[in-house]
Scaffold this motif. Structure first.
Motif, PDB file in Angstrom:
ATOM      1  N   HIS A 183     -75.002 -46.351  15.471  1.00 45.43           N
ATOM      2  CA  HIS A 183     -74.718 -47.683  15.164  1.00 45.43           C
ATOM      3  C   HIS A 183     -73.976 -48.154  16.300  1.00 45.43           C
ATOM      4  O   HIS A 183     -73.177 -47.864  17.110  1.00 45.43           O
ATOM      5  CB  HIS A 183     -75.105 -48.266  13.954  1.00 45.43           C
ATOM      6  CG  HIS A 183     -73.337 -47.080  12.927  1.00 45.43           C
ATOM      7  ND1 HIS A 183     -72.443 -48.658  13.106  1.00 45.43           N
ATOM      8  CD2 HIS A 183     -74.016 -46.680  12.437  1.00 45.43           C
ATOM      9  CE1 HIS A 183     -71.406 -47.646  12.632  1.00 45.43           C
ATOM     10  NE2 HIS A 183     -72.122 -46.602  12.600  1.00 45.43           N
TER      11      HIS A 183
ATOM     12  N   TYR B 281     -79.715 -46.250  10.714  1.00 44.82           N
ATOM     13  CA  TYR B 281     -78.661 -45.106  11.314  1.00 44.82           C
ATOM     14  C   TYR B 281     -78.721 -43.667  11.822  1.00 44.82           C
ATOM     15  O   TYR B 281     -78.090 -43.753  12.322  1.00 44.82           O
ATOM     16  CB  TYR B 281     -77.776 -46.147  10.400  1.00 44.82           C
ATOM     17  CG  TYR B 281     -77.438 -47.425  10.023  1.00 44.82           C
ATOM     18  CD1 TYR B 281     -77.586 -48.252  11.787  1.00 44.82           C
ATOM     19  CD2 TYR B 281     -77.527 -47.688   8.520  1.00 44.82           C
ATOM     20  CE1 TYR B 281     -77.310 -49.764  11.050  1.00 44.82           C
ATOM     21  CE2 TYR B 281     -76.619 -49.307   9.001  1.00 44.82           C
ATOM     22  CZ  TYR B 281     -76.577 -50.043   9.888  1.00 44.82           C
ATOM     23  OH  TYR B 281     -76.492 -51.363   9.770  1.00 44.82           O
TER      24      TYR B 281
ATOM     25  N   GLU C 186     -72.962 -50.179   7.346  1.00 47.86           N
ATOM     26  CA  GLU C 186     -73.532 -48.892   7.320  1.00 47.86           C
ATOM     27  C   GLU C 186     -72.556 -48.215   6.298  1.00 47.86           C
ATOM     28  O   GLU C 186     -73.431 -47.415   5.875  1.00 47.86           O
ATOM     29  CB  GLU C 186     -73.473 -47.473   8.768  1.00 47.86           C
ATOM     30  CG  GLU C 186     -73.292 -46.013   8.271  1.00 47.86           C
ATOM     31  CD  GLU C 186     -72.352 -45.518   9.678  1.00 47.86           C
ATOM     32  OE1 GLU C 186     -72.564 -44.437  10.099  1.00 47.86           O
ATOM     33  OE2 GLU C 186     -70.922 -45.916   9.845  1.00 47.86           O
TER      34      GLU C 186
END
Length: 178
Positions: free
Chosen positions: A85, A176, A93
């Motif tokens: 990411h 992700y 995240e």
């Protein structure tokens, strides 16, 4: 000057005191806080921690401070996930993971020259995420994943399989996971 000498304690007593403080908490303790408590410089604390590690004490340095690992902290369900990411997605995240009750133990990247580089994170909750993001912004430092175009591994730990499954699903949903 005499008072300053009287306040100082021997190196071994200081290291024992550091170890006892780390044993009493499951939260990281900042080096500056230890230095202030011990009436020494932060560099002295860094050296003391290095000596304690050399003696076999399971102390890790995280972005939140020093932490003593014990058996209770290492008996959960562990999983390594591969992620990718942008820097701006870091907070999302990390928040997705801890919101499921999962701890982010570390981050690892594969560097072309140095090989595998791993750093402890020990991010357990949203407050830890906020502190990490604030430190990232205030220091202007780069994430390890900047060395690998955003690709990195996280070792995660959860008490229950459902928590781990939920965290992995959330990362996958956000795009992700690799």
């Amino acid at each position: 000057m005499t008072q300053a000498k009287e306040k100082r304690i021997s190196a071994q007593v200081r290291r024992n005191s550091i170890l006892k403080r780390l044993q009493k908490t499951s939260d990281p303790i900042k080096g500056n806080d230890l230095a202030e408590f011990m009436n020494v410089s932060r560099q002295v604390i860094v050296q003391d921690i290095s000596l304690l590690k050399a003696e076999g004490q399971p102390i890790i340095a995280t972005s939140q401070g020093y932490l003593l690992l014990n058996q209770a902290q290492t008996n959960g369900i562990r999983k390594i996930v591969a992620c990718n990411h942008t820097v701006s997605e870091t907070e999302d995240e990390l928040t997705r993971i801890v919101s499921c009750g999962v701890t982010i133990l570390n981050v690892t990247v594969e560097h072309p020259l140095y090989g595998e580089i791993t750093r402890s994170l020990m991010i357990r909750n949203r407050s830890d995420v906020q502190n990490f993001v604030q430190n990232l912004e205030s220091t202007g430092a780069s994430l390890l994943s900047s060395l690998t175009d955003g690709v990195h591994l996280h070792e995660l730990e959860a008490e229950k399989p459902e928590q781990m499954e939920e965290a992995v699903h959330s990362l996958k949903q956000a795009g992700y996971l690799l």
